[in-house]
Design a protein around this motif. Structure first.
Motif, PDB file in Angstrom:
ATOM      1  N   VAL A  24       0.843  -1.188   0.000  1.00 32.96           N
ATOM      2  CA  VAL A  24       0.000   0.000   0.000  1.00 32.96           C
ATOM      3  C   VAL A  24       0.878   1.238   0.000  1.00 32.96           C
ATOM      4  O   VAL A  24       2.032   1.218   0.419  1.00 32.96           O
ATOM      5  N   SER A  25       0.335   2.338  -0.491  1.00 33.21           N
ATOM      6  CA  SER A  25       1.050   3.597  -0.556  1.00 33.21           C
ATOM      7  C   SER A  25       0.065   4.720  -0.285  1.00 33.21           C
ATOM      8  O   SER A  25      -1.092   4.667  -0.696  1.00 33.21           O
ATOM      9  N   GLN A  26       0.534   5.767   0.401  1.00 31.66           N
ATOM     10  CA  GLN A  26      -0.326   6.909   0.670  1.00 31.66           C
ATOM     11  C   GLN A  26      -0.620   7.716  -0.586  1.00 31.66           C
ATOM     12  O   GLN A  26      -1.441   8.632  -0.562  1.00 31.66           O
ATOM     13  N   ASP A  27       0.069   7.387  -1.702  1.00 25.67           N
ATOM     14  CA  ASP A  27      -0.174   8.090  -2.962  1.00 25.67           C
ATOM     15  C   ASP A  27      -1.455   7.642  -3.645  1.00 25.67           C
ATOM     16  O   ASP A  27      -1.906   8.266  -4.606  1.00 25.67           O
ATOM     17  N   SER A  28      -2.043   6.553  -3.180  1.00 21.37           N
ATOM     18  CA  SER A  28      -3.313   6.070  -3.727  1.00 21.37           C
ATOM     19  C   SER A  28      -4.230   5.714  -2.564  1.00 21.37           C
ATOM     20  O   SER A  28      -3.770   5.463  -1.449  1.00 21.37           O
ATOM     21  N   PRO A  29      -5.554   5.696  -2.779  1.00 21.46           N
ATOM     22  CA  PRO A  29      -6.474   5.401  -1.678  1.00 21.46           C
ATOM     23  C   PRO A  29      -6.211   4.027  -1.082  1.00 21.46           C
ATOM     24  O   PRO A  29      -5.704   3.123  -1.746  1.00 21.46           O
ATOM     25  N   GLU A 116      -4.955   4.935   7.823  1.00 23.47           N
ATOM     26  CA  GLU A 116      -6.149   4.716   7.007  1.00 23.47           C
ATOM     27  C   GLU A 116      -7.398   5.208   7.736  1.00 23.47           C
ATOM     28  O   GLU A 116      -7.598   4.945   8.918  1.00 23.47           O
ATOM     29  N   ASN A 157      -9.868   7.375   3.059  1.00 19.53           N
ATOM     30  CA  ASN A 157      -8.645   7.959   2.521  1.00 19.53           C
ATOM     31  C   ASN A 157      -7.500   7.750   3.502  1.00 19.53           C
ATOM     32  O   ASN A 157      -7.674   7.251   4.606  1.00 19.53           O
ATOM     33  N   TRP A 158      -6.299   8.157   3.065  1.00 21.57           N
ATOM     34  CA  TRP A 158      -5.160   8.233   3.975  1.00 21.57           C
ATOM     35  C   TRP A 158      -5.176   9.592   4.650  1.00 21.57           C
ATOM     36  O   TRP A 158      -5.466  10.612   4.022  1.00 21.57           O
TER      37      TRP A 158
END
Length: 208
Positions: A24-29, A116, A157-158
């Motif tokens: 997972v990455s904070q750049d995508s939901p 998250e 969202n993040w």
């Protein structure tokens, strides 16, 4: 090589990402959860899956939540909440920051984290960061955050959490980083994810 050049090189080395949740990455939901028709096989999960190398982890069971259930009502399932805690102590000298820099110049120490918006509960995330002295125990400065989530509308969202330590005084040698994530088990396991945890020593100071 000038002292300013050495300072820049060393502080860039001290930028350390201490946790990135696998996949997972904070750049995508955050990934949406898929509800399965049948409960998964095997023993029930009690913590999010991930590589927690370098972290000390613990779990606190909060029990079943029967709030809002009228007396005499028969129920099949109740949510069982728990806190999952990750903590780590970062040695600033081992990361390339020298004593004179920390005690004299006292560069900004920036912490960042992303969690998250799981909406499992109004309280799903807690953060505590402490700057520790040479003995690794004495607290020189600290930052605590425990946000309350908005549950009236769906959102997934993040959320970024950040804080800058500045003018903290001499003696800092360690950063102790702790965050707690609330998870829920009701038929299946529903975690709250965290990613992008970072400690950064910056080659600058905040303007006063």
């Amino acid at each position: 090589r000038s002292r300013e050049q050495t300072f820049l090189i060393q502080t860039l080395i001290s930028a350390r990402q201490i946790f990135e949740f696998p996949g997972v990455s904070q750049d995508s939901p955050p990934p949406e959860r898929e509800l399965t028709e049948f409960p998964p096989e095997g023993p029930p999960r009690s913590e999010p899956e991930g590589d927690y190398t370098g972290w000390t982890t613990s779990r606190e069971d909060l029990g079943y939540d029967a709030s809002g259930v009228p007396p005499g009502v028969t129920i099949c399932y109740l949510p069982n909440y728990s806190w999952f805690t990750l903590e780590q102590r970062v040695d600033l000298k081992a990361e390339g920051v020298w004593d004179e820099l920390l005690d004299g110049f006292q560069p900004d120490i920036v912490i960042k984290d992303w969690y998250e918006e799981s909406q499992l509960h109004e309280s799903i995330y807690q953060l505590r960061v402490r700057l520790l002295g040479t003995d690794g125990q004495t607290v020189i400065s600290k930052y605590i955050m425990s946000p309350t989530e908005e549950l009236s509308e769906y959102s997934h969202n993040w959320k970024e959490v950040s804080h800058v330590f500045s003018d903290y005084g001499p003696g800092v040698r360690y950063v102790h980083f702790l965050h707690r994530l609330k998870n829920k088990f009701m038929v299946e396991f529903f975690p709250t994810l965290v990613t992008g945890s970072t400690v950064l020593v910056k080659p600058s100071k905040s303007s006063q």
